[in-house]
Design a protein around this motif. Sequence first.
Motif, PDB file in Angstrom:
ATOM      1  N   PRO A   1      10.352 -30.523  54.849  1.00 34.56           N
ATOM      2  CA  PRO A   1      11.603 -30.232  54.138  1.00 34.56           C
ATOM      3  C   PRO A   1      11.808 -28.719  54.024  1.00 34.56           C
ATOM      4  CG  PRO A   1      10.220 -31.783  52.910  1.00 34.56           C
ATOM      5  CD  PRO A   1       9.374 -31.230  54.007  1.00 34.56           C
ATOM      6  N   THR A   2      13.040 -28.300  53.887  1.00 33.02           N
ATOM      7  CA  THR A   2      13.334 -26.864  53.849  1.00 33.02           C
ATOM      8  C   THR A   2      12.661 -26.164  52.679  1.00 33.02           C
ATOM      9  OG1 THR A   2      15.400 -27.357  52.672  1.00 33.02           O
ATOM     10  CG2 THR A   2      15.534 -27.078  55.057  1.00 33.02           C
ATOM     11  N   HIS A   3      12.412 -26.868  51.564  1.00 32.97           N
ATOM     12  CA  HIS A   3      11.805 -26.192  50.413  1.00 32.97           C
ATOM     13  C   HIS A   3      10.357 -25.789  50.689  1.00 32.97           C
ATOM     14  CE1 HIS A   3      10.185 -30.245  49.478  1.00 32.97           C
ATOM     15  NE2 HIS A   3       9.216 -29.588  48.852  1.00 32.97           N
ATOM     16  N   ARG A   4       9.761 -26.325  51.757  1.00 29.63           N
ATOM     17  CA  ARG A   4       8.377 -25.959  52.103  1.00 29.63           C
ATOM     18  C   ARG A   4       8.325 -24.849  53.139  1.00 29.63           C
ATOM     19  NH1 ARG A   4       5.238 -31.414  53.486  1.00 29.63           N
ATOM     20  NH2 ARG A   4       3.820 -29.834  54.366  1.00 29.63           N
ATOM     21  N   LEU A   5       9.454 -24.223  53.460  1.00 30.45           N
ATOM     22  CA  LEU A   5       9.512 -23.211  54.508  1.00 30.45           C
ATOM     23  C   LEU A   5       9.865 -21.863  53.900  1.00 30.45           C
ATOM     24  CD1 LEU A   5      11.076 -21.532  56.902  1.00 30.45           C
ATOM     25  CD2 LEU A   5       9.194 -23.023  57.599  1.00 30.45           C
ATOM     26  N   ALA A   6       9.051 -20.861  54.185  1.00 29.11           N
ATOM     27  CA  ALA A   6       9.348 -19.491  53.776  1.00 29.11           C
ATOM     28  C   ALA A   6       9.574 -18.640  55.015  1.00 29.11           C
ATOM     29  CB  ALA A   6       8.207 -18.905  52.941  1.00 29.11           C
ATOM     30  N   LEU A   7      10.554 -17.754  54.965  1.00 30.96           N
ATOM     31  CA  LEU A   7      10.786 -16.801  56.044  1.00 30.96           C
ATOM     32  C   LEU A   7       9.870 -15.598  55.839  1.00 30.96           C
ATOM     33  CD1 LEU A   7      14.697 -16.876  56.197  1.00 30.96           C
ATOM     34  CD2 LEU A   7      13.059 -18.191  57.561  1.00 30.96           C
ATOM     35  N   THR A   8       9.238 -15.147  56.909  1.00 27.22           N
ATOM     36  CA  THR A   8       8.303 -14.024  56.831  1.00 27.22           C
ATOM     37  C   THR A   8       8.589 -13.061  57.974  1.00 27.22           C
ATOM     38  OG1 THR A   8       6.656 -15.112  58.228  1.00 27.22           O
ATOM     39  CG2 THR A   8       6.527 -15.525  55.852  1.00 27.22           C
ATOM     40  N   GLU A   9       7.828 -11.983  58.035  1.00 25.51           N
ATOM     41  CA  GLU A   9       7.992 -11.021  59.119  1.00 25.51           C
ATOM     42  C   GLU A   9       7.189 -11.405  60.349  1.00 25.51           C
ATOM     43  OE1 GLU A   9       6.879  -7.237  57.477  1.00 25.51           O
ATOM     44  OE2 GLU A   9       8.945  -6.811  56.842  1.00 25.51           O
ATOM     45  N   ASN A  10       6.038 -12.053  60.158  1.00 25.32           N
ATOM     46  CA  ASN A  10       5.122 -12.298  61.269  1.00 25.32           C
ATOM     47  C   ASN A  10       4.034 -13.276  60.811  1.00 25.32           C
ATOM     48  OD1 ASN A  10       3.356 -10.556  59.674  1.00 25.32           O
ATOM     49  ND2 ASN A  10       4.535  -8.867  60.544  1.00 25.32           N
ATOM     50  N   VAL A  11       3.084 -13.546  61.693  1.00 23.97           N
ATOM     51  CA  VAL A  11       1.997 -14.470  61.357  1.00 23.97           C
ATOM     52  C   VAL A  11       1.126 -13.905  60.239  1.00 23.97           C
ATOM     53  CG1 VAL A  11      -0.095 -15.584  62.223  1.00 23.97           C
ATOM     54  CG2 VAL A  11       1.958 -15.538  63.640  1.00 23.97           C
ATOM     55  N   SER A  12       0.819 -12.623  60.300  1.00 23.04           N
ATOM     56  CA  SER A  12      -0.067 -12.025  59.290  1.00 23.04           C
ATOM     57  C   SER A  12       0.496 -12.186  57.887  1.00 23.04           C
ATOM     58  CB  SER A  12      -0.301 -10.544  59.600  1.00 23.04           C
ATOM     59  OG  SER A  12      -1.006 -10.393  60.817  1.00 23.04           O
ATOM     60  N   SER A  13       1.771 -11.839  57.695  1.00 18.51           N
ATOM     61  CA  SER A  13       2.350 -11.975  56.359  1.00 18.51           C
ATOM     62  C   SER A  13       2.466 -13.442  55.971  1.00 18.51           C
ATOM     63  CB  SER A  13       3.720 -11.290  56.296  1.00 18.51           C
ATOM     64  OG  SER A  13       4.610 -11.839  57.252  1.00 18.51           O
ATOM     65  N   GLY A  14       2.739 -14.317  56.941  1.00 13.92           N
ATOM     66  CA  GLY A  14       2.802 -15.739  56.652  1.00 13.92           C
ATOM     67  C   GLY A  14       1.473 -16.300  56.194  1.00 13.92           C
ATOM     68  N   CYS A  15       0.386 -15.750  56.707  1.00 17.81           N
ATOM     69  CA  CYS A  15      -0.952 -16.175  56.280  1.00 17.81           C
ATOM     70  C   CYS A  15      -1.331 -15.544  54.946  1.00 17.81           C
ATOM     71  CB  CYS A  15      -1.995 -15.782  57.327  1.00 17.81           C
ATOM     72  SG  CYS A  15      -1.942 -16.711  58.872  1.00 17.81           S
ATOM     73  N   VAL A  16      -1.162 -14.240  54.837  1.00 16.20           N
ATOM     74  CA  VAL A  16      -1.721 -13.488  53.715  1.00 16.20           C
ATOM     75  C   VAL A  16      -0.975 -13.749  52.406  1.00 16.20           C
ATOM     76  CG1 VAL A  16      -2.097 -11.163  52.810  1.00 16.20           C
ATOM     77  CG2 VAL A  16      -2.702 -11.702  55.174  1.00 16.20           C
ATOM     78  N   LEU A  17       0.364 -13.788  52.441  1.00 16.64           N
ATOM     79  CA  LEU A  17       1.108 -13.874  51.188  1.00 16.64           C
ATOM     80  C   LEU A  17       0.764 -15.126  50.381  1.00 16.64           C
ATOM     81  CD1 LEU A  17       4.572 -12.412  52.222  1.00 16.64           C
ATOM     82  CD2 LEU A  17       2.664 -11.294  51.063  1.00 16.64           C
ATOM     83  N   PRO A  18       0.726 -16.320  50.975  1.00 14.74           N
ATOM     84  CA  PRO A  18       0.276 -17.470  50.172  1.00 14.74           C
ATOM     85  C   PRO A  18      -1.230 -17.509  49.951  1.00 14.74           C
ATOM     86  CG  PRO A  18       1.069 -18.192  52.336  1.00 14.74           C
ATOM     87  CD  PRO A  18       1.261 -16.729  52.277  1.00 14.74           C
ATOM     88  N   LEU A  19      -1.997 -17.061  50.966  1.00 11.04           N
ATOM     89  CA  LEU A  19      -3.461 -17.129  50.879  1.00 11.04           C
ATOM     90  C   LEU A  19      -3.986 -16.344  49.685  1.00 11.04           C
ATOM     91  CD1 LEU A  19      -6.295 -17.732  52.109  1.00 11.04           C
ATOM     92  CD2 LEU A  19      -6.008 -15.648  53.476  1.00 11.04           C
ATOM     93  N   TRP A  20      -3.493 -15.126  49.492  1.00 11.95           N
ATOM     94  CA  TRP A  20      -4.006 -14.282  48.418  1.00 11.95           C
ATOM     95  C   TRP A  20      -3.512 -14.725  47.046  1.00 11.95           C
ATOM     96  CZ3 TRP A  20      -5.982  -8.799  48.913  1.00 11.95           C
ATOM     97  CH2 TRP A  20      -6.691  -8.645  50.105  1.00 11.95           C
ATOM     98  N   GLY A  21      -2.535 -15.650  47.018  1.00 10.28           N
ATOM     99  CA  GLY A  21      -2.039 -16.130  45.740  1.00 10.28           C
ATOM    100  C   GLY A  21      -2.692 -17.405  45.258  1.00 10.28           C
ATOM    101  N   LEU A  22      -3.646 -17.942  46.018  1.00 14.68           N
ATOM    102  CA  LEU A  22      -4.306 -19.190  45.640  1.00 14.68           C
ATOM    103  C   LEU A  22      -5.324 -18.960  44.512  1.00 14.68           C
ATOM    104  CD1 LEU A  22      -4.818 -20.722  49.206  1.00 14.68           C
ATOM    105  CD2 LEU A  22      -3.302 -21.594  47.406  1.00 14.68           C
ATOM    106  N   PRO A  23      -5.620 -19.992  43.734  1.00 11.33           N
ATOM    107  CA  PRO A  23      -6.542 -19.841  42.593  1.00 11.33           C
ATOM    108  C   PRO A  23      -8.005 -19.881  43.027  1.00 11.33           C
ATOM    109  CG  PRO A  23      -5.707 -22.086  42.663  1.00 11.33           C
ATOM    110  CD  PRO A  23      -4.988 -21.341  43.764  1.00 11.33           C
ATOM    111  N   TRP A  24      -8.542 -18.751  43.450  1.00 13.40           N
ATOM    112  CA  TRP A  24      -9.919 -18.660  43.921  1.00 13.40           C
ATOM    113  C   TRP A  24     -10.897 -18.548  42.758  1.00 13.40           C
ATOM    114  CZ3 TRP A  24     -10.635 -19.551  48.934  1.00 13.40           C
ATOM    115  CH2 TRP A  24      -9.563 -19.355  49.799  1.00 13.40           C
ATOM    116  N   GLU A  25     -12.113 -19.003  43.009  1.00 15.41           N
ATOM    117  CA  GLU A  25     -13.201 -18.840  42.054  1.00 15.41           C
ATOM    118  C   GLU A  25     -14.364 -18.157  42.763  1.00 15.41           C
ATOM    119  OE1 GLU A  25     -14.254 -22.665  40.590  1.00 15.41           O
ATOM    120  OE2 GLU A  25     -12.286 -23.051  39.682  1.00 15.41           O
ATOM    121  N   PRO A  26     -15.104 -17.262  42.086  1.00  9.05           N
ATOM    122  CA  PRO A  26     -16.247 -16.605  42.716  1.00  9.05           C
ATOM    123  C   PRO A  26     -17.217 -17.628  43.304  1.00  9.05           C
ATOM    124  CG  PRO A  26     -15.758 -15.578  40.614  1.00  9.05           C
ATOM    125  CD  PRO A  26     -14.885 -16.803  40.695  1.00  9.05           C
ATOM    126  N   GLY A  27     -17.682 -17.372  44.509  1.00  8.06           N
ATOM    127  CA  GLY A  27     -18.597 -18.284  45.181  1.00  8.06           C
ATOM    128  C   GLY A  27     -17.919 -19.264  46.115  1.00  8.06           C
TER     129      GLY A  27
END
Length: 380
Positions: A65-91
């Motif tokens: 669905p369109t709500h699951r699609l974000a426009l980005t500049e390239n593959v790197s930004s498409g990977c990094v922007l959501p990846l770095w926003g995930l709830p990580w825990e040490p380890g």
Amino acid sequence: MPALTHKTYFNYGGQGPLPTPSLEAISEAFATIQELGPFTSALWPWLETLTSRLRRSLAASCGVPTHRLALTENVSSGCVLPLWGLPWEPGDQILISDCEHHGVVAACTELARRQGLQLGRFGVKTLVGGNGASAPEAALDALERALTPSTRLVVLSHLLWNTGVEMPIPAVAERLAAHPRRPWLLVDAAQSFGSLPIGPAAGAADIYAFTGHKWACGPEGLGGVALSERVLEQASPTLIGWRNLRQETDEHGGWHPDGRRFEVATSCVPLVAGLLHSLELLEQVGPIERRLELIKEPSGRLWRGLQDAAGVKPVLEAPPTAGLVSFHVEGHDPTAVVKALGERGLWIRSLEQPACLRACTHLTTTEGEVDHLLEALASL
């Protein structure tokens, strides 16, 4: 495509040539913005219509669905922007295949350093088909051996950029769903968007990032990322700008609940017109399944020709499933081969890991161009 004039081009996996009508569409869009006024009430409906068309087109290609699609500049930004926003825990462990692009690996390495995460690797570089188990089955086996109780993310390309092997993304997602921690799945789709049917893989991944400037022959600087529902629920914006906000004028109003949460700020909108036009031109050739057949005809011809060439060995032991054909030329430095061929108007590229040469065929590649490359390699 002016870039195909007076040369034989096999670097679609690096950047696809831009068709003249797409370049004209970009220029016309720039002109329209100035005619309407770059910041007037007359402009915004035009901008919204244009970007919505592209969002719908890309979402349809991804089968989401369109709500699951974000426009980005390239593959790197498409990977990094959501990846770095995930709830990580040490380890937590990030498990990366040994065929991922350096940019994605570097982003994961820095994320691990900052968040106190573990990095693990699993091997798919040597999977070339044949020898009993198929490459997809062997990839699943390699992943199975590498998974640990702390694995929180798996990083794997859909079509490996260095060997050309297609990875079984839906099967990988199914395996991860059975893991106690249900690790996220990040997929680099740089080589699959525009060359393969991507719906099943994009729908199964948590982060499926692609660009329009390679196999889709669009302008550089524009791509997209398909996101899973759980990423939309769990991830916060990494970079903050007015486009993240549910209400642009209310910095306290919260983020967009959909993929726009990862769209940061002002972008070059005329590129949207260029990519849309390239996608429409491709659709005029036929659906992606038909276009893949046209891509595989020259790649198969090249692979078979390399099999018969003295001193040349393809990386794959079976015909390629798309347009990437990697190979070795015995006794020759790959960089020197690229230079020698370039002097003859033939353009391929060299890779370091593994050290080899890569030629990419598209639906624009002719039999004569493939034969020309084979003849030039033989003359070395």
